[in-house]
Design an enzyme around this catalytic site. Structure first.
Site, PDB file in Angstrom:
ATOM      1  CB  CYS A   1       3.803 -10.746 -14.735  1.00  0.00           C
ATOM      2  SG  CYS A   1       2.604 -11.985 -14.272  1.00  0.00           S
TER       3      CYS A   1
ATOM      4  CD  GLU B   1       5.513  -6.902   3.709  1.00  0.00           C
ATOM      5  OE1 GLU B   1       4.869  -6.983   2.656  1.00  0.00           O
ATOM      6  OE2 GLU B   1       6.055  -5.844   4.084  1.00  0.00           O
TER       7      GLU B   1
ATOM      8  CE  LYS C   1       7.860  -4.156   5.517  1.00  0.00           C
ATOM      9  NZ  LYS C   1       7.368  -3.001   4.878  1.00  0.00           N
TER      10      LYS C   1
ATOM     11  CD1 TRP D   1       2.887 -12.674  -7.333  1.00  0.00           C
ATOM     12  CD2 TRP D   1       0.850 -12.266  -8.165  1.00  0.00           C
ATOM     13  NE1 TRP D   1       2.013 -12.538  -6.276  1.00  0.00           N
ATOM     14  CE2 TRP D   1       0.763 -12.285  -6.759  1.00  0.00           C
ATOM     15  CE3 TRP D   1      -0.304 -12.034  -8.901  1.00  0.00           C
ATOM     16  CZ2 TRP D   1      -0.433 -12.074  -6.071  1.00  0.00           C
ATOM     17  CZ3 TRP D   1      -1.498 -11.825  -8.229  1.00  0.00           C
ATOM     18  CH2 TRP D   1      -1.549 -11.846  -6.829  1.00  0.00           C
TER      19      TRP D   1
ATOM     20  CG  HIS E   1     -13.325  -1.664  22.992  1.00  0.00           C
ATOM     21  ND1 HIS E   1     -14.459  -1.461  23.746  1.00  0.00           N
ATOM     22  CD2 HIS E   1     -12.549  -0.581  23.192  1.00  0.00           C
ATOM     23  CE1 HIS E   1     -14.374  -0.287  24.351  1.00  0.00           C
ATOM     24  NE2 HIS E   1     -13.212   0.261  24.041  1.00  0.00           N
TER      25      HIS E   1
ATOM     26  CG  ASN F   1       2.901  -7.012 -16.068  1.00  0.00           C
ATOM     27  OD1 ASN F   1       2.183  -7.519 -15.213  1.00  0.00           O
ATOM     28  ND2 ASN F   1       3.462  -5.840 -15.918  1.00  0.00           N
ATOM     29  N   GLY F   2      -0.234  -8.396 -16.885  1.00  0.00           N
ATOM     30  CA  GLY F   2      -1.548  -7.751 -16.819  1.00  0.00           C
ATOM     31  C   GLY F   2      -2.646  -8.798 -16.789  1.00  0.00           C
TER      32      GLY F   2
ATOM     33  CE  LYS G   1       9.990  -2.736  -3.913  1.00  0.00           C
ATOM     34  NZ  LYS G   1       9.533  -2.788  -2.528  1.00  0.00           N
TER      35      LYS G   1
ATOM     36  CD  GLU H   1       5.492  -0.388   6.933  1.00  0.00           C
ATOM     37  OE1 GLU H   1       4.323  -0.469   6.518  1.00  0.00           O
ATOM     38  OE2 GLU H   1       6.473  -0.768   6.272  1.00  0.00           O
TER      39      GLU H   1
ATOM     40  NE  ARG I   1       6.930  -6.026 -13.022  1.00  0.00           N
ATOM     41  CZ  ARG I   1       6.431  -4.814 -12.860  1.00  0.00           C
ATOM     42  NH1 ARG I   1       7.155  -3.901 -12.271  1.00  0.00           N
ATOM     43  NH2 ARG I   1       5.235  -4.521 -13.285  1.00  0.00           N
TER      44      ARG I   1
END
Ligand code: G6P
Length: 608
Positions: A2, A488, A485, A75, A504, A101-102, A603, A481, A27
């Site tokens: 947010c 996502e 990438k 969000w 395995h 926001n929160g 983000k 990583e 955000r």
């Protein structure tokens, strides 16, 4: 998670609010809204979907007159993305309006109490209790109502608040969610993050927990929870105004990948002096460095992956044992820390809730914390004992690239410094390593210039269902990583595996044509990973190999090879990641995904 904005000044507020929200869309972007006081009443427009829907609804803000307003990009946490759940939220008469926001953790209890008092709820959000609770406490004095509200709330928040009968003021308040305010020539602004105000001012105030700000056209006053006025010092942000714009690139992610050579150089060069590494902000004497018994690197997401890589670098070079932890695990696992422990928290935003909580946990125990942070003045930067900044500039694309690269550099510098001070490497070795370090930007540029070739290869895998990344040691960390990438931003299922673990279990997933990317940059592990590559190839996999120039042997067993230039074995991640970032990017755009704003992601993850 947010983004909130607010403006009060001489100009029309709505276009400024929408512009600010566009800088904060990273955000959260499942709904957006603005509320503006139009001279008579508070007028609100909000809508599910991206910010562009709100832009269309308001004709880019033109149809909302008024010079004071607040806005939000969401969000979703409590309540699905919908028009009703979008912010702002109003009290029953529409005279008090809030963006948040929160997370209000005790909202269920508060909602029950308010319902008993006759308040009706229009949304499923935790935020709506704030609008009604303010209504309940409001007797004409905004500051008093806000402080009473703060005493009742549990959880995290940054609020922008307007009262219709105080039309020349906006209030902002914070606890555990980021909030900045700034004053420009034409008025005062609030925002969740610096890029939203950069165009108007570079001088900002970082609001601390429990602080309240009253913004007017002329300036602002700060108060504590006891309603006493306090004074604060502004921080000057050095970021270039254009840094938060696309600058001709199709996407922020592409632009940020292309900025990597520069920001990597910006991060190491001020710290190299006459063949030595000088990190003044470290605040540690040589004796304290020699006394380190153990390092913890604690972070989330890609920042955690830089820790995975640098575990090998710190252990290999400085011979200090390292544990790398996900902040969300570390904070709850009662780790064993003593006075010889140094904890490093790595974070681009400096606001990630779990990383911040991990930092506080460590500090509570009196253990030294070093932050490696990108955003100047962010919570982690302020609360860590010492902070080493990465100079990546503002990063807008949700999937990190340039901040990740600078986090690696900061840790390489630390590892080499520690190794030198502890007598594990000679001055000569250090100088050779620094030469390699200084060559990285140019080598990165060379890899970036190869993008068309990677795009052609990526286009063959737009329909892939699963992709595997394998490697050993640092190459395993690179695989983690690269896999993140790809998944996502392209929504293709992908896994990273330590190449030795394949047998395995994971090898049973290999079918004809499955893409396996093998990373082989470590000379001593080359043959071992080669064998694993052959094993998957024999079972029908299509193999992409990423290796160091000269290792032509891989060509026998790979369908496609990407060569990276020679560098020190500890720095290979900085080069190998470039083609793999490009690969993920081109798969994503080839599939038509929204590469800068992938679904469900934000983000800055400011809730746990
Ligand atoms: C989110 C971002 C990632 C980032 C992670 C940690 O998931 O999308 O790119 O690595 O958060 O964020 P931080 O700001 O703490 O580095």
């Amino acid at each position: 998670m947010c983004g909130i904005v607010g403006y009060i000044g001489e100009e029309q507020a709505a276009p400024i609010l929408l512009d600010g929200l566009s800088k904060l869309e990273y955000r959260g972007y499942d709904s957006a809204g603005v509320a503006v006081y139009n001279g008579e009443e508070i007028q609100m427009v909000k809508s599910m979907g991206r910010l562009k829907v709100l832009n269309e609804l308001t004709h880019d803000g033109a149809m909302l007159p008024g010079t004071v307003g607040i806005g939000h990009t969401r969000w979703a946490t409590h309540g699905v993305p919908s028009d009703a759940n979008a912010h702002p939220h109003l009290n029953k008469t529409g005279s008090i309006v809030v963006v948040h926001n929160g997370i209000i953790e005790n909202y269920v209890k508060l909602k029950q109490q308010l319902t008993r008092r006759g308040y009706e709820f229009r949304s499923e959000t935790d935020t709506e209790v704030v609008a009604h609770l303010l209504d309940y406490y409001y007797r004409g004095n905004p500051l008093e109502a806000i402080t009473r509200l703060m005493h009742r709330l549990e959880g995290s928040y940054a609020f922008g608040i307007m009262f219709q009968d105080h039309p020349d003021e906006i209030y902002a308040v914070r606890k555990d969610s980021p909030l900045i305010v700034g004053h420009a020539d034409t008025g005062s602004l609030i925002a969740s993050d610096v890029p939203a105000v950069l165009k108007y001012t570079r001088s900002v105030y970082f609001i601390e927990n429990g602080e309240i700000v009253r913004l007017t056209r002329e300036g602002m006053q700060f108060y504590n929870i006891d309603e006493e006025e306090i004074s604060k010092e502004p921080v000057t942000i050095a970021w270039d105004v254009n840094a938060a714009e696309k600058g001709g690139y199709e996407h922020f992610m592409l632009k940020e990948m292309y900025e990597q050579p520069k920001v990597v150089r910006d991060t190491f060069s001020p710290r190299l002096k006459n063949g030595d590494i000088v990190i003044e902000e470290l605040g540690m004497t040589d004796q304290e460095i020699r006394d380190i018994g153990k390092l913890y690197i604690v972070a989330c997401g890609s920042a955690y992956h830089t820790g995975m890589t640098c575990k090998y670098v710190f252990e290999g070079l400085a011979r200090i044992p390292v544990e790398v932890d996900l902040a969300s695990e570390f904070r709850y696992r009662n780790p064993i820390l003593d006075e010889k422990t140094l904890v490093i928290i790595v974070s681009q935003s400096g606001e990630t809730a779990d990383s911040l909580a991990a930092l506080r946990e460590v500090k509570k125990r009196g253990i030294r914390v070093l932050g490696i942070v990108n955003v100047v003045g962010s919570s982690i930067a302020r609360e860590a004992d010492n902070v080493m900044y990465t100079w990546a500039g503002p990063e807008i694309a949700v999937a990190t690239t340039k901040a990740y690269s600078t986090q690696l550099i900061a840790q390489y510098l630390l590892a080499m410094k520690f190794a030198k001070v502890r007598g594990e490497i000679s001055q000569e070795t250090l100088e050779v390593m620094l030469e390699d370090l200084e060559r990285l930007p140019e080598q990165m540029e060379m890899l970036l210039s190869n993008k068309e070739r990677i795009q052609r290869f990526a286009n063959r895998y737009l329909a892939a269902k699963d992709v595997f990344f394998i490697g050993r040691g640092i190459d395993y960390a690179i695989s983690m990583e690269s896999s993140l990438k790809l998944k996502e931003i392209s929504y293709i299922h992908s896994e990273a595996y330590a190449a030795g673990e394949l047998k395995h279990g994971t090898i049973s997933l290999i079918e004809d044509g499955t893409l396996v990317a093998a990373v082989l940059t470590q000379e001593d592990l080359f043959k071992k990973t080669m064998s694993n590559m052959v094993e998957v190839k024999t079972r029908g996999a299509c193999v992409l190999a990423v290796t160091v120039v000269g290792n032509t042997e891989v060509e026998k067993n790979a369908d496609y090879v990407i060569y990276i230039p020679k560098t020190n074995q500890y720095f290979t991640n900085s080069l190998a990641i470039i083609p793999l970032q490009l690969f993920a990017y081109y798969v994503s755009i080839g599939k038509g995904c929204d590469v800068d704003k992938p679904r469900n992601l934000a983000k800055s993850v400011t809730v746990e």
